[in-house]
Write an enzyme that holds these catalytic residues in place. Structure first.
Site, PDB file in Angstrom:
ATOM      1  N   TYR A   1      48.201  50.849  51.364  1.00 18.24           N
ATOM      2  CA  TYR A   1      47.870  49.231  51.839  1.00 18.24           C
ATOM      3  C   TYR A   1      48.165  48.108  51.064  1.00 18.24           C
ATOM      4  CZ  TYR A   1      44.754  45.386  52.575  1.00 18.24           C
ATOM      5  OH  TYR A   1      44.405  44.179  52.925  1.00 18.24           O
TER       6      TYR A   1
ATOM      7  N   THR B   1      45.971  40.730  48.921  1.00 17.61           N
ATOM      8  CA  THR B   1      44.849  41.405  48.557  1.00 17.61           C
ATOM      9  C   THR B   1      44.960  41.906  46.988  1.00 17.61           C
ATOM     10  OG1 THR B   1      43.791  43.536  48.802  1.00 17.61           O
ATOM     11  CG2 THR B   1      46.038  43.792  49.623  1.00 17.61           C
TER      12      THR B   1
END
Ligand code: UDP
Length: 324
Positions: free
Chosen positions: A141, A117
């Site tokens: 995250y 990501t």
């Protein structure tokens, strides 16, 4: 037909990846603990229920199905939640990833495709992100995904080849509406907008209107999920051709503010989007726009469906269907 293990194959991106793999002539074997995934989303190959924190379960699925490669999507994936529960993110994403990588190697499988990501970059104002940009995540995250990237690098001298894809805002749904996005609770912008339009919830809250952007709201780069998974199939072929381990960013290079996405959704759905303005959400970067020159030139990736109207139309069609 060659099999590919798809962790998170019952989830949003994983289910679309299973469809793309099946269309490309592979058998996708979905491995999913169904904590957020849907049994009914697994339509293109077998489902094996299992958890990445259980190494024996991974060993068993690899022994039973003997896949030629692993595509790893399974993860906790919400920025806001990762700030509330960092331990869960580090435990499930990082330990789960380590178990999977070790099991993959122990099974003699040397091809690994990883769903990473742009959240690994953190907040880098005014920068168009690419594969060379330094990574400084600002939430658990992003940190947990970066840790798995690092693991893959550390394992590659031991014979593991990998393709890492870094992407940010995946939107839209299968144009045939066979699979789509269905999170519970939903936290992502596009489905929340569509729910607000449909009256299925209250107004959409815009998280922060005082950012240093033209309209005060955060800017993101949105990619159509079907384009995104096409890149994963191309990444698999890349490794099958014996090419080197690589990182590719997947985006369009175009940034859309939250207000711009809301306006585009109002146009596509012919309905006003009820909104209210709220405070900033912890962990949000101001602007994340992801260049993809490398994926386009080297991988031959063409994101043909990633216009905002098409993503919204396909997502809208899916949300108007019966879902899973
Ligand atoms: N967002 C928002 N309201 C919501 C959900 C999201 O304003 O109810 C904003 C969020 O702050 C971010 C963008 O929409 O700027 C995309 O958020 P999403 O959670 O969809 O994806 P993320 O960027 O966190 O991966």
């Amino acid at each position: 037909m060659a099999k590919v293990l798809v962790t998170g194959g019952a989830g949003y991106i994983g289910a679309h990846a299973c469809k793309a793999l099946a269309q490309a002539g592979y058998t996708p074997v979905a491995f999913d603990n169904l904590s957020t995934g849907h049994r009914a989303a697994v339509k293109f190959g077998p489902l094996v229920e299992g958890d990445l924190l259980n190494r024996a379960a991974i060993d068993a699925v690899l022994a039973e199905h003997a896949p030629i490669a692993v595509m790893h999507f399974a993860a906790l994936s919400q920025v806001g939640e990762s700030m509330q529960e960092p331990g869960r993110y580090w435990r499930e994403n990082v330990l789960g990833g380590l178990n999977l990588i070790e099991a993959t190697q122990a099974a003699g499988i040397d091809k690994f495709i990883f769903s990473s990501t742009c959240a690994t970059y953190g907040d880098q104002d005014g920068v168009v992100l690419n594969e060379e940009t330094e990574q400084h995540p600002i939430n658990a995250y992003g940190g947990s995904k970066l840790a798995i990237e690092q693991m893959l690098r550390d394992f590659s001298p031991k014979g593991l080849t990998y393709v890492i894809f870094r992407y940010f805002n995946v939107a839209g749904a299968d144009p045939d509406a066979e699979v789509g996005e269905a999170h519970d609770p939903e936290t992502h912008l596009v489905p929340l907008i569509l729910q607000a339009v449909a009256g299925a919830r209250g107004a959409l809250t815009i998280f922060g209107t005082d950012y240093d952007t033209a309209d005060g709201t955060c800017i993101r780069d949105y990619v159509h999920v079907s384009d995104l998974v096409d890149a994963h199939v191309a990444g698999l072929k890349w490794l099958e051709e014996g090419k080197s381990s690589e990182v590719f960013c997947l985006g369009t290079g175009d940034g859309f503010s939250v207000r711009e996405v809301v306006a585009a959704a109002a146009a596509v759905t012919n309905g006003p989007v009820p909104i209210e303005e709220g405070p900033r959400r912890a962990g949000d970067a101001v602007k994340l726009v992801c260049g993809s020159d490398k994926a386009r030139t080297q991988l031959g990736w063409t994101p043909s469906r990633s216009t905002m109207p098409q993503m919204l139309r396909d997502a809208h069609r899916w949300h108007a269907s019966d879902g899973f």
